[in-house]
Design an enzyme around this catalytic site. Structure first.
Site, short mmCIF file in Angstrom:
data_model
loop_
_atom_site.label_atom_id
_atom_site.label_comp_id
_atom_site.label_asym_id
_atom_site.label_seq_id
_atom_site.Cartn_x
_atom_site.Cartn_y
_atom_site.Cartn_z
N LYS A 51 -7.35 5.22 7.92
CA LYS A 51 -7.72 5.77 6.60
C LYS A 51 -8.69 6.92 6.83
CE LYS A 51 -9.97 4.14 2.34
NZ LYS A 51 -9.13 4.50 1.21
N ARG A 73 0.88 -1.18 0.00
CA ARG A 73 0.00 0.00 0.00
C ARG A 73 0.91 1.22 0.00
NH1 ARG A 73 -2.79 2.95 4.04
NH2 ARG A 73 -4.84 3.71 3.35
N SER A 97 -12.92 -2.47 -3.39
CA SER A 97 -13.57 -2.04 -2.14
C SER A 97 -14.90 -1.38 -2.49
CB SER A 97 -12.69 -1.03 -1.41
OG SER A 97 -11.46 -1.61 -1.07
N1 3NM Z 1 -9.61 0.53 3.74
P1 3NM Z 1 -6.67 -0.49 10.15
S1 3NM Z 1 -10.43 0.84 6.11
C1 3NM Z 1 -7.14 0.68 3.92
O1 3NM Z 1 -13.01 0.65 4.65
C2 3NM Z 1 -8.48 0.68 4.51
O2 3NM Z 1 -12.14 0.21 2.71
C3 3NM Z 1 -10.71 0.59 4.47
O3 3NM Z 1 -6.52 0.02 8.66
C4 3NM Z 1 -12.06 0.49 3.90
O4 3NM Z 1 -6.57 -1.98 10.10
C5 3NM Z 1 -8.76 0.87 5.86
O5 3NM Z 1 -5.48 0.11 10.86
C6 3NM Z 1 -7.77 1.06 6.96
O6 3NM Z 1 -7.96 0.02 10.68
C7 3NM Z 1 -7.47 -0.21 7.69
#
Ligand code: 3NM
Length: 224
Positions: free
Chosen positions: A149, A51, A120
């Site tokens: 994010k 990423r 996504s």
């Molecule tokens: N995408 P963490 S949430 C890269 O909802 C990403 O599509 C998301 O990081 C989505 O595990 C997210 O630290 C961040 O919460 C995930």
């Protein structure tokens, strides 16, 4: 690998997406991506996503080659976020796109059968459209609140994930705010696995953090 890598990987996907760890340079606190990825795999990560959100693409290529080698040596899936060009240049196993990237249909047209495509979806309708357009798996989130994010939006919860799992025929992983203490319900709701950043990348002991998450995923699978 052969031009039809997609078909071979699609069969492996449910198992290969059990614990999907995404790199994040900011959270890595100066630690090398390849080191973090190797430790995450030692703890049970089954897929890795490069990423890359900052810095020159030439550096992404250099780091990506290192990460790809660690993944190949371990037989772990290597996926590139956002950038179809980088995924192709790195001969990745897959590319993951979101609403701000090239759409799934154009991504599929560019990569052909050389790799898998993840997406996504912001809504159930978008999930169905992505499947029709050639996505091989979906990442649904944020399941729980996350600070990682900024534009992820509000938590959608495991019920939303369960509705998408019911509606599509491709594997779904949950993402967003997932850690070892809340991963089990995500898999119990039908996800094949979980995708995480901070719970593994920001941990002092990356291997132990990955191991705890993998155990939580396995508990979710047993509960179904
Ligand atoms: N995408 P963490 S949430 C890269 O909802 C990403 O599509 C998301 O990081 C989505 O595990 C997210 O630290 C961040 O919460 C995930």
């Amino acid at each position: 690998m052969a031009a039809n890598r997609r078909a071979e990987l699609r069969e492996r996907l449910p198992d290969a997406l059990r614990l999907y760890v995404l790199t994040d340079r900011r959270l890595a606190r100066g630690r090398d991506e390849a080191r973090i990825v190797a430790d995450a795999i030692a703890g049970g990560a089954t897929a890795i996503q490069l990423r890359w959100k900052q810095g020159p693409l030439a550096e992404a290529l250099r780091v990506g080659r290192e990460v790809r080698q660690v993944c190949r040596d371990a037989g772990v899936l290597f996926i590139v976020n956002d950038r179809v060009d980088l995924a192709l240049a790195l001969d990745a196993d897959g590319v993951h796109v979101g609403v701000d990237d090239l759409p799934v249909a154009e991504t599929r047209a560019l990569v052909g059968e050389r790799m898998i495509v993840g997406y996504s979806p912001p809504t159930l309708e978008a999930a169905l459209a992505a499947e029709r357009d050639g996505a091989d798996y979906l990442g649904v989130g944020p399941i729980y609140p996350t600070g990682t994010k900024a534009d992820a939006g509000g938590a959608v919860g495991v019920e939303h994930l369960a509705r998408i799992v019911e509606a599509v025929g491709i594997p779904v992983v949950g993402i967003g705010g997932i850690n070892a203490s809340n991963a089990t319900p995500v898999v119990a709701a039908g996800a094949v696995g979980v995708a995480v950043i901070s719970a593994v990348v920001a941990a002092d002991d990356v291997e132990a953090a990955a191991r705890a998450l993998r155990q939580a995923v396995e508990a979710g699978l047993r509960s179904r």
